[in-house]
Enzyme design. Structure first.
Site: not given
Ligand code: FAD
Length: 287
Positions: A12, A14, A106, A142, A213, A263
């Site tokens: 895929s 992005e 973020d 990650y 980045f 990806h």
């Molecule tokens: P989570 O999985 O929620 O994790 C975030 C942090 O919180 C981690 O440190 C984790 O250990 C901690 N955590 C998770 N769950 C809990 C819990 N229940 N209790 C306590 N701590 C917890 N960002 C954008 O803004 N837009 C995008 O379109 C975008 N696309 C992305 C696509 C990919 C494939 C990737 C890898 C990243 C992308 N990002 C995007 C970046 C991403 O939003 C950031 O990395 C963000 O900081 C974390 O998102 P996450 O969904 O991994 O968060």
């Protein structure tokens, strides 16, 4: 890596939603070029707090209409209310979209307002509660750990929560050290997680941008890559050629060892991804 070998491979690309007429035109060319490779899907990023909501949706619709290839919007919960997320999901459902990439997101520094869902596992739960099994849900992984994680073990457990909440597959943050990925997969296997974890690939095309980045997302650039890139100075052609070589080797290594797909973070450019794809002979491989 054994647990990943039985999944059908997925390839895929992005994109981010373009803003100006010029960047809209550029993405049109890019999506046309990449569509010729017949990938499994394209995905389109989503700005924090819904800042790109409409553009993400328009870009996804444009891609699927013009290329006929599935396009998956990213959706993030940070800075958005549940009601707003529900409207977005309904719009996607009504438009026939079947795959989303669910993220926490973020917020830009200085912003306030976290939204109601704090983490991506809660977003996955919310999507399942509101839309059942309609969407194939991708989440982020990650291998070198999330920069805000308290420690490696809790980050892994938090990744597991997203799968347990109903995610179907994952895409990793980009990395240049395959061993971090193999180790991550082994840890997931030990936790009993049985979903494809596709490797995120960032083709190296611009040293300054890559450094910026990587600093923000916690991806490590190995010293030997960094020193070589710095040696090239402003010689863009050499950076590009070296970057394509290094990234091709990384992808080859990952696929040979059982990664269930790749990806590509394209930055809305097609050249490097097309070259890497052709170097790998993906068309001839059993996708
Ligand atoms: P989570 O999985 O929620 O994790 C975030 C942090 O919180 C981690 O440190 C984790 O250990 C901690 N955590 C998770 N769950 C809990 C819990 N229940 N209790 C306590 N701590 C917890 N960002 C954008 O803004 N837009 C995008 O379109 C975008 N696309 C992305 C696509 C990919 C494939 C990737 C890898 C990243 C992308 N990002 C995007 C970046 C991403 O939003 C950031 O990395 C963000 O900081 C974390 O998102 P996450 O969904 O991994 O968060």
């Amino acid at each position: 890596m054994e647990s990943q070998k039985h999944f059908k491979r997925s390839f895929s690309f992005e994109f981010f939603p373009p803003r100006t007429p010029e960047s809209i035109g550029k993405l049109q060319t890019t999506q046309e070029e990449l569509a010729k490779l017949n990938p499994d899907f394209f995905s389109v990023t989503f700005g924090a707090g819904g800042s790109t909501r409409d553009r993400t949706f328009e870009t996804v619709q444009d891609i699927s209409e013009k290329t006929g290839i599935e396009a998956a919007p990213h959706i993030s919960c940070m800075g958005s209310l549940n009601e707003e997320i529900k409207v977005i999901l309904d719009n996607y459902k009504n438009a026939g979209i079947k795959r989303v990439v669910a993220l926490r997101g973020d917020l830009p520094s200085g912003s306030v307002g976290y939204g109601q869902l704090r983490y991506a596992n809660e977003l996955v739960e919310f999507i399942r509660k509101e839309t059942g099994d309609h969407f194939h849900i991708e989440v982020a992984a990650y291998p070198e750990f999330h920069p805000q994680a308290a420690n490696a073990q809790s980050d892994l457990k938090n990744f597991a929560r997203k799968i347990e909440a109903g995610a179907n597959s994952a895409i990793t943050q980009y990395f240049y050290n395959p061993f971090a990925y193999y180790r991550f997969i082994d840890s997931c296997e030990k936790l009993g997680l049985d979903v494809p974890i596709v490797a995120g690939i960032m083709p190296i095309i611009n040293c300054t941008q890559l450094l910026r980045f990587s600093e923000a997302c916690g991806a490590e650039i190995p010293r030997w890559i960094l020193l070589r890139l710095q040696e090239f100075g402003d010689d863009r052609a050499s950076i590009r050629a070296f970057g394509i070589d290094v990234t091709t080797e990384l992808c080859e290594e990952l696929l040979t060892n059982g990664a269930p797909g790749l990806h590509f973070y394209t930055m809305n450019q097609s050249d490097a991804s097309v070259k890497i794809w052709k170097n790998l002979g993906i068309d001839q491989r059993d996708k």
